[in-house]
Write a protein that holds these residues in place. Sequence first.
Motif, mmCIF file in Angstrom:
data_model
loop_
_atom_site.group_PDB
_atom_site.id
_atom_site.type_symbol
_atom_site.label_atom_id
_atom_site.label_comp_id
_atom_site.label_asym_id
_atom_site.label_seq_id
_atom_site.Cartn_x
_atom_site.Cartn_y
_atom_site.Cartn_z
ATOM 1 N N ALA A 21 0.614 -1.200 0.192
ATOM 2 C CA ALA A 21 -0.145 0.061 -0.064
ATOM 3 C C ALA A 21 0.859 1.246 0.033
ATOM 4 O O ALA A 21 1.952 1.167 0.365
ATOM 5 C CB ALA A 21 -0.835 -0.037 1.218
ATOM 6 N N GLU A 22 0.399 2.235 -0.493
ATOM 7 C CA GLU A 22 0.908 3.744 -0.602
ATOM 8 C C GLU A 22 -0.074 4.822 -0.052
ATOM 9 O O GLU A 22 -1.237 4.334 -0.235
ATOM 10 C CB GLU A 22 1.467 3.863 -1.925
ATOM 11 C CG GLU A 22 2.283 3.132 -2.507
ATOM 12 C CD GLU A 22 2.872 3.586 -3.866
ATOM 13 O OE1 GLU A 22 2.774 4.987 -4.227
ATOM 14 O OE2 GLU A 22 3.362 2.607 -4.815
ATOM 15 N N ASP A 38 -3.332 14.268 -8.891
ATOM 16 C CA ASP A 38 -3.372 13.090 -8.489
ATOM 17 C C ASP A 38 -4.177 12.134 -9.399
ATOM 18 O O ASP A 38 -4.181 10.779 -9.302
ATOM 19 C CB ASP A 38 -3.808 12.643 -7.002
ATOM 20 C CG ASP A 38 -3.186 11.151 -6.370
ATOM 21 O OD1 ASP A 38 -2.111 11.031 -6.943
ATOM 22 O OD2 ASP A 38 -3.930 10.653 -5.666
ATOM 23 N N ARG A 41 -2.897 8.952 -11.462
ATOM 24 C CA ARG A 41 -2.150 7.798 -10.357
ATOM 25 C C ARG A 41 -3.398 7.268 -10.163
ATOM 26 O O ARG A 41 -3.350 5.764 -10.204
ATOM 27 C CB ARG A 41 -1.357 8.426 -9.472
ATOM 28 C CG ARG A 41 -0.988 7.051 -8.582
ATOM 29 C CD ARG A 41 -0.046 7.670 -7.470
ATOM 30 N NE ARG A 41 -0.916 8.462 -6.622
ATOM 31 C CZ ARG A 41 -0.875 8.216 -5.354
ATOM 32 N NH1 ARG A 41 -0.330 6.916 -4.844
ATOM 33 N NH2 ARG A 41 -1.735 9.053 -4.297
ATOM 34 N N LYS A 42 -4.527 7.614 -10.074
ATOM 35 C CA LYS A 42 -5.764 6.971 -9.426
ATOM 36 C C LYS A 42 -6.394 6.115 -10.586
ATOM 37 O O LYS A 42 -6.932 5.114 -10.547
ATOM 38 C CB LYS A 42 -6.845 7.872 -9.171
ATOM 39 C CG LYS A 42 -6.613 8.774 -7.766
ATOM 40 C CD LYS A 42 -7.691 9.820 -7.552
ATOM 41 C CE LYS A 42 -7.285 10.797 -6.593
ATOM 42 N NZ LYS A 42 -8.263 11.771 -6.195
ATOM 43 N N GLY A 44 -4.462 4.994 -13.208
ATOM 44 C CA GLY A 44 -3.855 3.745 -13.271
ATOM 45 C C GLY A 44 -3.892 2.708 -12.288
ATOM 46 O O GLY A 44 -3.867 1.521 -12.923
ATOM 47 N N ALA A 45 -4.263 3.260 -11.075
ATOM 48 C CA ALA A 45 -4.564 2.137 -10.197
ATOM 49 C C ALA A 45 -5.983 1.376 -10.652
ATOM 50 O O ALA A 45 -5.885 0.205 -10.222
ATOM 51 C CB ALA A 45 -4.751 2.647 -8.617
ATOM 52 N N LEU A 46 -6.786 1.957 -10.944
ATOM 53 C CA LEU A 46 -8.077 1.161 -11.402
ATOM 54 C C LEU A 46 -7.670 0.520 -12.682
ATOM 55 O O LEU A 46 -8.748 -0.504 -12.738
ATOM 56 C CB LEU A 46 -9.133 2.330 -11.742
ATOM 57 C CG LEU A 46 -9.888 3.188 -10.795
ATOM 58 C CD1 LEU A 46 -10.732 4.459 -11.117
ATOM 59 C CD2 LEU A 46 -10.526 2.260 -9.546
ATOM 60 N N GLY A 48 -5.294 -1.192 -13.014
ATOM 61 C CA GLY A 48 -4.423 -2.345 -12.533
ATOM 62 C C GLY A 48 -2.852 -2.027 -12.613
ATOM 63 O O GLY A 48 -2.298 -3.080 -12.667
ATOM 64 N N ARG A 50 0.276 1.318 -12.787
ATOM 65 C CA ARG A 50 0.703 2.538 -12.341
ATOM 66 C C ARG A 50 0.749 3.628 -13.368
ATOM 67 O O ARG A 50 0.805 3.145 -14.620
ATOM 68 C CB ARG A 50 1.772 2.421 -11.742
ATOM 69 C CG ARG A 50 2.105 1.461 -10.600
ATOM 70 C CD ARG A 50 3.523 1.368 -10.085
ATOM 71 N NE ARG A 50 3.730 2.710 -9.225
ATOM 72 C CZ ARG A 50 3.301 2.917 -7.918
ATOM 73 N NH1 ARG A 50 2.736 1.961 -7.352
ATOM 74 N NH2 ARG A 50 3.501 4.121 -7.304
#
Length: 51
Positions: A21-22, A38, A41-42, A44-46, A48, A50
């Motif tokens: 986690a970050e 941000d 990044r968000k 990219g996380a969705l 799967g 970065r």
Amino acid sequence: MDRICPSSTVYAAYHRCAGPAEIEVFPDNGHEGGAGYDLPRKLGALRGGRA
């Protein structure tokens, strides 16, 4: 300072995460957090990955 989600509750949830986690702190944005800064990044996380 976020009056909706106080930092103490956010850090408690973060420390309960079992996997990697970050956390990033945006001290001057209140509940808005990283807002547009941000967003890549968000997203990219969705996806799967970065940003």
